[in-house]
Design a protein around this motif. Sequence first.
Motif, mmCIF file in Angstrom:
data_model
loop_
_atom_site.group_PDB
_atom_site.id
_atom_site.type_symbol
_atom_site.label_atom_id
_atom_site.label_comp_id
_atom_site.label_asym_id
_atom_site.label_seq_id
_atom_site.Cartn_x
_atom_site.Cartn_y
_atom_site.Cartn_z
ATOM 1 N N ALA A 142 -28.753 30.721 -12.679
ATOM 2 C CA ALA A 142 -29.789 30.116 -10.648
ATOM 3 C C ALA A 142 -31.266 30.484 -11.661
ATOM 4 O O ALA A 142 -31.784 30.843 -12.151
ATOM 5 C CB ALA A 142 -29.885 31.815 -10.164
ATOM 6 N N THR A 182 -31.516 40.369 -11.508
ATOM 7 C CA THR A 182 -30.437 39.505 -11.267
ATOM 8 C C THR A 182 -29.796 38.301 -12.172
ATOM 9 O O THR A 182 -31.133 37.037 -12.205
ATOM 10 C CB THR A 182 -30.186 38.537 -9.020
ATOM 11 N N ALA A 205 -31.472 35.224 -4.273
ATOM 12 C CA ALA A 205 -30.802 36.123 -5.649
ATOM 13 C C ALA A 205 -31.577 35.378 -6.997
ATOM 14 O O ALA A 205 -30.829 35.989 -7.875
ATOM 15 C CB ALA A 205 -29.547 36.307 -5.386
ATOM 16 N N ARG A 225 -19.401 35.676 -7.282
ATOM 17 C CA ARG A 225 -19.535 34.555 -6.284
ATOM 18 C C ARG A 225 -18.265 33.888 -6.131
ATOM 19 O O ARG A 225 -17.441 33.595 -7.383
ATOM 20 C CB ARG A 225 -20.500 34.178 -6.669
ATOM 21 N N THR A 260 -28.114 31.639 -1.493
ATOM 22 C CA THR A 260 -28.110 32.989 -2.582
ATOM 23 C C THR A 260 -28.843 33.107 -3.300
ATOM 24 O O THR A 260 -29.822 33.235 -3.953
ATOM 25 C CB THR A 260 -27.111 33.075 -2.538
ATOM 26 N N GLY A 312 -27.438 34.992 -12.683
ATOM 27 C CA GLY A 312 -26.333 34.382 -12.569
ATOM 28 C C GLY A 312 -25.721 33.957 -13.833
ATOM 29 O O GLY A 312 -26.265 33.435 -15.117
ATOM 30 N N SER A 314 -31.157 33.857 -16.640
ATOM 31 C CA SER A 314 -30.359 33.491 -15.553
ATOM 32 C C SER A 314 -30.205 32.116 -15.193
ATOM 33 O O SER A 314 -30.848 31.221 -15.809
ATOM 34 C CB SER A 314 -30.849 34.114 -13.827
ATOM 35 N N ASP A 365 -20.196 33.489 -10.689
ATOM 36 C CA ASP A 365 -20.907 34.831 -10.922
ATOM 37 C C ASP A 365 -22.476 35.424 -11.223
ATOM 38 O O ASP A 365 -22.800 34.750 -11.561
ATOM 39 C CB ASP A 365 -19.957 35.833 -12.252
ATOM 40 N N LEU A 366 -22.187 36.352 -10.332
ATOM 41 C CA LEU A 366 -23.878 37.594 -10.165
ATOM 42 C C LEU A 366 -24.575 38.438 -10.567
ATOM 43 O O LEU A 366 -23.129 39.134 -9.907
ATOM 44 C CB LEU A 366 -24.257 36.585 -8.853
#
Length: 513
Positions: free
Chosen positions: A332, A33, A454, A12, A450, A35, A330, A16-17
């Motif tokens: 995220a 997913t 995600a 990204r 996102t 992150g 993650s 980064d993903l």
Amino acid sequence: MARIELNLDLNRVEGDLEIRLTVEDGVVVEARTVGTMYRGLEQILIGRAARDALVITPRVCGICSTSHLYAAVLALEQAWGLYPPANATRVRNLCLGAEGLQSDLRHSFLFFAPDFCDPRYAERPEYARILAEFEPFNGRIYRETLAATRRIVRIVAEFGGQWPHSSFMLPGGVSMGPDVRRLLACRAELDATRQWLEQSILGGDMEDWLALPDAAALHSWLEQGPAADAALALLNRFARGLHLHQRGAGTGHMLSYGVCYEPEAMARGERITRMAGGFFDGESGQIQTLDQGLIKEHVRHSWYLPYAGGRHPWEGETVPDYRPDSDRYSWAKAPRYGDKVVQTGPLAELLLGGDALMQSLYREEGGSAWLRQLARLRRVAYGLQHARTMLDEMALHLGEPHFEAPPTSPAAADPDGDGYGLVMAARGALGHWVKLREGVIEKYQIVTPTAWNASPRDSEGQPGHWEQSLVGLKVGDAEDTREIGHIIRSHDPCLVCTVHMMGTDQRLRYSPF
């Protein structure tokens, strides 16, 4: 039973993903997913002056920096009870729209369409024409898109001085108002973009394209006259030939914050959008009024200091707690609307905004990778329409204020308060939430499009939208993961264009370049 573990590294702009897939007998049975980078921008803002958010948050992303600036200034204005003059909102809407246009066009023809140039599609009908139009650096539409999008972002520079990372929106308005020269310059850019869109992409008048009422009218448009030879019809035929209109649906719940704030209403302190937002319940089919209080972020499967359940962004925390050997996976968070996993983006925006064509296609075919991409191209026409309306309204209100100074003096401490700003960025629903205490930022939370799409699993173990959209997908083998790339790109994820597919003993480059 053949079982393959795949990692997709999705790099990204803001980190980064990675997506981890488990494939059994050629079918994706689980997706996660990941992150892979912690930036800590929200932590950086804590303890800083409130207006620092107007300089720092546009650096979240180099593609949608105007969106972050807009969300940040709305959050501060709410915290301080400020209402920007109508011309300020017109300038903000215009610049946000211009940024969205460049993003939608670049994504469609520089990132999504070039995937169809993969040599493995060489035997498919119209492959030669796909190359002629979309091959990176050589294709006609590819090159024309570069020129068109360079022009359209000049609109942001007219009012913001630069793009990206400008900071021309201020609590109380904008730093530069409209004048005749700026209006004429911006009108020229919009008119040139519309002419190119009609001639090369749509093959017909933009207003006629927007007037298409249902799926039958769309298919008629794409099969007759000049439109049948234009880029949109070519993409439609190729995507449907790959069955992308039947893949990658994900969750049926949709979220939009609404598009194009009403300038006069904003001046009265009312946040009303010209294209409605809300929440579409994919189970009942009902549209509900948006309630930002229902937004919660979960960290059960994220590398942050744990807390129970989900928290509203005003109460949220972003304290890193990296534990790679646990079931958390993650950086995220997992945003949820109530307890619902949602998707956001142009499809959600147009469905909730009342677009008859998207509603018809969604009823007939359901959500899919291709419908998301088609919605993005339809949104380009709406974006041009909204932007031209803002210019026309500015022309009728030349000389009216574009900034109203806050009541406190520059030397006084900024007052305490809580605020949030919600906008529809190019990739979907973007929100900023701020708490100000004793003259500085006490808390700041950003929930990006996102992050919605995600997200990892939440406290109840529900997979995020991307994770759901990939489960059940048939893939050929570890070396042929094109279908995965198409689905991921259909979301216009906030990533650079290269996707790396990584198996246990090999690394595969997946890229349009």
